[in-house]
Design a protein around this motif. Structure first.
Motif, mmCIF file in Angstrom:
data_model
loop_
_atom_site.group_PDB
_atom_site.id
_atom_site.type_symbol
_atom_site.label_atom_id
_atom_site.label_comp_id
_atom_site.label_asym_id
_atom_site.label_seq_id
_atom_site.Cartn_x
_atom_site.Cartn_y
_atom_site.Cartn_z
ATOM 1 N N PHE A 166 0.795 -1.233 0.000
ATOM 2 C CA PHE A 166 0.000 0.000 0.000
ATOM 3 C C PHE A 166 0.833 1.292 0.000
ATOM 4 O O PHE A 166 0.329 2.333 -0.408
ATOM 5 N N PHE A 167 2.077 1.240 0.441
ATOM 6 C CA PHE A 167 2.824 2.480 0.635
ATOM 7 C C PHE A 167 4.078 2.630 -0.233
ATOM 8 O O PHE A 167 4.509 3.756 -0.486
ATOM 9 N N ILE A 168 4.691 1.523 -0.659
ATOM 10 C CA ILE A 168 5.970 1.635 -1.355
ATOM 11 C C ILE A 168 5.737 1.841 -2.853
ATOM 12 O O ILE A 168 5.134 0.982 -3.503
ATOM 13 N N PRO A 169 6.229 2.951 -3.420
ATOM 14 C CA PRO A 169 6.048 3.198 -4.855
ATOM 15 C C PRO A 169 7.134 2.506 -5.675
ATOM 16 O O PRO A 169 8.151 2.076 -5.138
ATOM 17 N N GLU A 170 6.912 2.422 -6.977
ATOM 18 C CA GLU A 170 7.913 1.887 -7.889
ATOM 19 C C GLU A 170 8.766 3.033 -8.434
ATOM 20 O O GLU A 170 8.231 3.987 -8.995
ATOM 21 N N THR A 171 10.070 2.960 -8.248
ATOM 22 C CA THR A 171 10.973 4.033 -8.677
ATOM 23 C C THR A 171 11.839 3.633 -9.868
ATOM 24 O O THR A 171 12.690 4.415 -10.292
ATOM 25 N N LYS A 172 11.627 2.447 -10.404
ATOM 26 C CA LYS A 172 12.432 1.967 -11.538
ATOM 27 C C LYS A 172 12.334 2.919 -12.720
ATOM 28 O O LYS A 172 11.240 3.332 -13.121
ATOM 29 N N GLY A 173 13.485 3.298 -13.274
ATOM 30 C CA GLY A 173 13.505 4.104 -14.491
ATOM 31 C C GLY A 173 13.271 5.584 -14.303
ATOM 32 O O GLY A 173 13.246 6.335 -15.280
ATOM 33 N N LEU A 174 13.077 6.047 -13.065
ATOM 34 C CA LEU A 174 12.836 7.467 -12.809
ATOM 35 C C LEU A 174 14.103 8.127 -12.276
ATOM 36 O O LEU A 174 14.829 7.538 -11.477
ATOM 37 N N SER A 175 14.367 9.358 -12.707
ATOM 38 C CA SER A 175 15.473 10.111 -12.118
ATOM 39 C C SER A 175 15.089 10.524 -10.707
ATOM 40 O O SER A 175 13.907 10.471 -10.324
ATOM 41 N N LEU A 176 16.064 10.937 -9.913
ATOM 42 C CA LEU A 176 15.773 11.353 -8.540
ATOM 43 C C LEU A 176 14.804 12.520 -8.527
ATOM 44 O O LEU A 176 13.940 12.608 -7.645
ATOM 45 N N GLU A 177 14.945 13.426 -9.476
ATOM 46 C CA GLU A 177 14.044 14.590 -9.547
ATOM 47 C C GLU A 177 12.639 14.163 -9.940
ATOM 48 O O GLU A 177 11.641 14.698 -9.429
ATOM 49 N N GLU A 178 12.522 13.172 -10.830
ATOM 50 C CA GLU A 178 11.207 12.657 -11.229
ATOM 51 C C GLU A 178 10.528 11.933 -10.067
ATOM 52 O O GLU A 178 9.304 12.022 -9.901
ATOM 53 N N ILE A 179 11.305 11.220 -9.260
ATOM 54 C CA ILE A 179 10.734 10.547 -8.083
ATOM 55 C C ILE A 179 10.114 11.572 -7.153
ATOM 56 O O ILE A 179 8.989 11.401 -6.669
ATOM 57 N N GLU A 180 10.823 12.658 -6.917
ATOM 58 C CA GLU A 180 10.286 13.708 -6.037
ATOM 59 C C GLU A 180 9.047 14.368 -6.628
ATOM 60 O O GLU A 180 8.068 14.621 -5.929
ATOM 61 N N ALA A 181 9.077 14.639 -7.936
ATOM 62 C CA ALA A 181 7.982 15.366 -8.575
ATOM 63 C C ALA A 181 6.723 14.498 -8.748
ATOM 64 O O ALA A 181 5.600 14.981 -8.588
ATOM 65 N N LYS A 182 6.914 13.193 -9.049
ATOM 66 C CA LYS A 182 5.776 12.348 -9.400
ATOM 67 C C LYS A 182 5.247 11.491 -8.257
ATOM 68 O O LYS A 182 4.067 11.124 -8.246
ATOM 69 N N LEU A 183 6.120 11.125 -7.320
ATOM 70 C CA LEU A 183 5.728 10.129 -6.318
ATOM 71 C C LEU A 183 5.526 10.691 -4.923
ATOM 72 O O LEU A 183 4.980 10.022 -4.053
ATOM 73 N N LEU A 184 5.995 11.920 -4.666
ATOM 74 C CA LEU A 184 5.893 12.470 -3.307
ATOM 75 C C LEU A 184 4.884 13.603 -3.220
ATOM 76 O O LEU A 184 4.550 14.220 -4.188
#
Length: 357
Positions: free
Chosen positions: A339-357
């Motif tokens: 329920f809580f852990i997102p998938e970060t495969k293939g995303l830049s660190l900046e994309e992880i922050e922008a899309k997943l947080l």
């Protein structure tokens, strides 16, 4: 010896905090998971060497001195090697947009460091990559330096729940107990003595090494969530098998050995490498150092609590009930991951922050 171990612990704490953060910030997106997981692979390789050296000196008077001595040259080599590491380009650019130095000088330094990190393969694209990172950092409002209080609000809190929760479950599912007490589990399963059980620990270490290598090879292809969900499912099964062995299946020591091997293999496919990978990816850049510090503190704190409480709880409840308890916690960790852990495969660190947080 106690003072030495204390200083050693400080060094390990700093290294465990800095290493995944540095690798995450400097690695290309497409192989970031593989490189951070390699950190776990080499840690396990060191453990296998430690098991091997320990087995050679286990029956020798004061053999522990030789065990410590063998690792000293390696630490000297590592310490010297640290001087040649370039700075993280993302860290330099963060300082630039926070006004902590001359923008042009820091950009040029970031380009130089990026070229050193990537080698000839980067070609003439380093300036463009630095400009891209700079634009992404500016677009996600990294211009302010974060306070400690900010860690507990908004997207920083979400990252802390994801990272802190993952490394907490990494420990309270019984990892310290199962691994630290592997020798006693093997002895109770029928091995004749401590030296035999210690040598079997070498085989456990080799299994950990093999399974970590598998995780390294597939993490950027399969993704983080599938490895976590599959590995922790195996951990659940192994913990309930261990509990059943101690309560119902005492005359079948093979069950304990199989459960132990299953636990070790599944842990190294999931919590082992992926826990450190996720906490190095998930925090926004300007709080990554602070967020990782809190996550490492949670990890080591939970490790200490589980380690020191295992023997008293085992005496109070019995090993079977205790491993069943760890199994229930592992089920809860499975739900947390789902329920809580997102998938970060293939995303830049900046994309992880922008899309997943």
């Amino acid at each position: 010896m106690v003072i030495g171990r204390f200083v050693f612990g400080i060094g390990i704490g700093l290294a465990m905090h800095a290493a995944p953060m540095y690798i995450a910030e400097t690695a290309p997106t497409q192989i970031r998971g593989r490189l951070i997981s390699l950190k776990e692979f080499f840690i396990v390789l060191g453990m296998v060497v430690g098991y091997t050296v320990g087995s050679l000196f286990v029956d020798m008077v004061s053999g522990w001195r030789y065990m410590y001595g063998v690792s000293s040259p390696l630490s000297v080599i590592m310490g010297i090697g640290m001087w040649w590491l370039p700075a993280s380009p993302r860290w330099l650019l963060l300082r630039a947009i926070q006004g902590k130095g001359n923008m042009q000088d820091l950009k040029e330094n970031a380009i130089f460091c990026l070229c050193r990190l990537r080698g000839p393969a980067i070609g003439d694209s380093a300036p463009a990559q630095v400009d891209e990172i700079l634009d992404e950092l500016s677009s996600i409002e990294e211009t302010k330096e974060a306070s400690l209080g900010e860690m507990f609000h908004g997207k920083c809190l979400k990252a802390l729940i994801i990272g802190g929760g993952l490394v907490l479950f990494q420990q309270i599912t019984g990892q310290p107990s199962v691994l630290y007490y592997a020798a006693s589990i093997l002895e109770s399963a029928g091995f004749s003595g401590a030296s035999d059980a210690t040598r079997v620990s070498i085989l456990l270490g080799l299994l950990k090494l093999i399974m970590t290598a598998v995780a390294v090879l597939v993490v950027d292809k399969v993704g983080r969530r599938p490895l976590l969900l599959g590995g922790v499912s195996g951990i659940v099964i192994s913990l309930f098998l261990l509990g059943s062995y101690y309560i119902y299946l005492g005359d079948a020591p093979a069950v304990a050995v199989i459960a132990l091997l299953l636990y070790v293999g599944c842990y190294q496919l999931s919590f082992g490498p992926i826990g450190w990978l996720m906490i190095s990816e998930i925090f926004p850049l300007r709080v990554r150092g602070r967020g990782l510090s809190i996550a490492v503190l949670v990890n080591f704190g939970a490790n200490a609590i589980v380690t020191f409480s295992f023997s008293p709880l085992k005496a109070l409840l019995g090993a079977g009930v205790l491993f069943y308890g760890f199994g229930v916690i592992a089920v809860l960790s499975l739900l947390f991951i789902f329920f809580f852990i997102p998938e970060t495969k293939g995303l830049s660190l900046e994309e992880i922050e922008a899309k997943l947080l």
